[in-house]
Design a protein around this motif. Structure first.
Motif, PDB file in Angstrom:
ATOM      1  N   GLN A   1      -3.857  46.090  57.021  1.00  0.00           N
ATOM      2  CA  GLN A   1      -2.484  46.587  57.094  1.00  0.00           C
ATOM      3  C   GLN A   1      -2.474  48.090  57.297  1.00  0.00           C
ATOM      4  O   GLN A   1      -3.356  48.811  56.807  1.00  0.00           O
ATOM      5  N   TYR A   2      -1.441  48.575  58.033  1.00  0.00           N
ATOM      6  CA  TYR A   2      -1.262  49.997  58.286  1.00  0.00           C
ATOM      7  C   TYR A   2       0.091  50.438  57.739  1.00  0.00           C
ATOM      8  O   TYR A   2       1.028  49.638  57.636  1.00  0.00           O
ATOM      9  N   SER A   3       0.176  51.708  57.365  1.00  0.00           N
ATOM     10  CA  SER A   3       1.425  52.266  56.858  1.00  0.00           C
ATOM     11  C   SER A   3       1.830  53.448  57.725  1.00  0.00           C
ATOM     12  O   SER A   3       1.029  54.376  57.940  1.00  0.00           O
ATOM     13  N   ALA A   4       3.061  53.414  58.221  1.00  0.00           N
ATOM     14  CA  ALA A   4       3.563  54.493  59.078  1.00  0.00           C
ATOM     15  C   ALA A   4       4.414  55.460  58.257  1.00  0.00           C
ATOM     16  O   ALA A   4       4.704  55.229  57.088  1.00  0.00           O
ATOM     17  N   GLY A   5       4.806  56.568  58.885  1.00  0.00           N
ATOM     18  CA  GLY A   5       5.667  57.532  58.219  1.00  0.00           C
ATOM     19  C   GLY A   5       4.930  58.569  57.410  1.00  0.00           C
ATOM     20  O   GLY A   5       5.525  59.273  56.590  1.00  0.00           O
TER      21      GLY A   5
END
Length: 453
Positions: free
Chosen positions: A77-81
């Motif tokens: 999983q990746y997290s943006a922002g």
């Protein structure tokens, strides 16, 4: 009639989960149970009916588990922002693992049910062995990977145990006075069967390197290792408190005292030198307990006389150890913590004092480490017997109910968590491990009334 003599049941499941690895999404989980009503055999006819009834039973089954598995755990999983170096960034937050598979528990159970005197006494006994393969758990990773841990199938764990349950109706149902009792007890032992190959002895993960008296040599103990058990706790054993500076000077050299000057004084802890090499170091820790209980169980007594009934339920746990960190913190004043333990009143204060509490330092963690390093005194056995629930109830007599033109009226008073019989000095002895200031389990008093028309 064979259907009354022998019992058999079979079942099977084939389950799939899309959040597992691509090649491991499906699992097959069968089960079978058998029983034999021995008392229905012809050779049992020499005993009166209802005197002794025995059923032997056994079962084997496989259960699957994916609890705690996120929707995208296998895929990553990746997290943006996020912001990195002043620029917008996307961070890889969950490490992908396409090899994640079902955690499987294989349980073999053998037991017996015994009924005596027309069901006045009932005894249930079970012995089981449960092997859990492909344990779903977090494995810690080196910081250089950029991740603290990753979810993986980490080896196999065995649990062996026995369970006993006894119920008895002491007084016949025809008497005004009724008395029913029940008790249960269970014991379990765990053993690590297999861990991922990592090139160390027993594929060890964690643990401490200490003197092992059984081998007469140093060894890695505790942690996770094949053939070992979960939850072992190691600490430095306090033999006593040095009464004078002279006594302290004649003791082993304490290599764990911060700084280059290792001088000990009256009021400091006299640690056990397990390897007898004249020095206290990290290898002088010893096994002081285990965080998991050995025995758990309970008792229930229910006594009734006509319209009044009193029920008392108690439970117990033995064998588990708690590190009373809250007590250590307030006694040792780690980093100048606020609040003082009443143990300080018994601390060493002058030359010649005899006590079990070391001298008071403002910050024991950075001076002598009398308590901060992991003192055996604060690893407490937490065996307990709890008065869990007491209920007193009263049913209005039938002649009064009829006069009031109602069908039933009852009153009850219930008290929960009344008292612990325990030597543990903290607030809550129920769970092994580290007590950093747990809330006590609250006492509850409940009054109730029930009216039926």
């Amino acid at each position: 009639d064979l259907s009354k003599l022998f019992l058999i049941s079979m079942n099977a499941r084939y389950d799939g989960a899309s959040n597992l690895g691509n090649n491991h999404r499906w699992g097959f989980f069968p089960g079978i149970s058998v029983g034999w009503n021995v008392h229905k055999e012809n050779f049992w006819n020499f005993l009166p009916d209802g005197l002794v009834e025995i059923k032997l039973r056994g079962s084997y089954g496989v259960n699957g588990n994916i609890s705690g598995l996120g929707d995208y755990q296998a895929q990553g999983q990746y997290s943006a922002g996020l912001v990195y170096g002043g620029s917008a960034a996307i961070q890889n937050t969950i490490l992908a693992n396409q090899e994640l598979k079902w955690e499987q528990s294989k349980t073999l159970n053998i037991g017996t049910d015994i009924r005596l005197f027309d069901n006045r006494i009932n005894v249930l006994f079970d012995s089981y062995r449960r092997v859990t393969d492909n344990l779903l758990t977090n494995m810690f990773l080196p910081e250089s990977t950029g991740f603290l841990s990753t979810l993986t199938n980490l080896g196999s764990l065995e649990n062996r145990g026995i369970e006993l349950e006894l119920t008895a109706r002491v007084m016949p149902s025809t008497k005004d006075l009724q008395w029913d009792i029940s008790l249960n007890a269970s014991r379990v032992k765990n053993k690590i069967l297999r861990l991922p190959d990592n090139g160390t002895e027993n594929n060890r993960i964690g643990g401490v390197y200490v003197w092992d008296p059984s081998r007469g040599d140093y060894a890695w103990l505790g942690g996770l290792q094949e053939g070992g058990r979960l939850g072992d706790v190691f600490a430095y054993k306090q033999l006593g408190i040095y009464s004078t500076d002279k006594d302290a000077a004649n003791g082993p050299i304490d290599m764990l005292v911060p700084g280059t000057i290792k001088t000990k004084y009256g009021g400091d802890v006299n640690w056990q030198d397990i390897d007898n090499n004249g020095k206290i170091d990290e290898r002088d820790r010893e096994l002081v307990g285990n965080t998991y209980p050995t025995w758990t169980g309970g008792f229930t007594n229910s006594i009734g006389y006509r319209d009044i009934n009193l029920s008392v339920r108690m439970d117990y746990t033995t064998g588990h150890t708690i590190y009373n960190y809250a007590r250590a913190l307030t006694t040792g004043q780690f980093a100048g913590s606020i609040g003082l333990s009443q143990d300080v009143l018994r601390s060493w204060q002058k030359q010649g004092d005899i006590t079990d509490v070391p001298r008071f330092y403002l910050d024991d963690s950075s001076i002598q480490n009398n308590i901060f390093r992991g003192n055996s005194v604060n690893y407490e056995k937490a065996d307990y017997l709890a008065i869990r629930e007491v209920t007193l109830s009263y049913n209005l007599p039938k002649y009064l109910i009829q006069k009031l033109n109602i069908s039933n009226f009852s009153l009850n008073l219930t008290a929960n968590n009344l008292y612990y019989f325990t030597r543990f000095t903290g607030q809550n002895p129920e769970f092994g491990g580290r007590d950093a200031g747990r809330y006590p389990i609250p006492k509850n008093f409940i009054f109730g009334a029930r009216v039926s028309f």
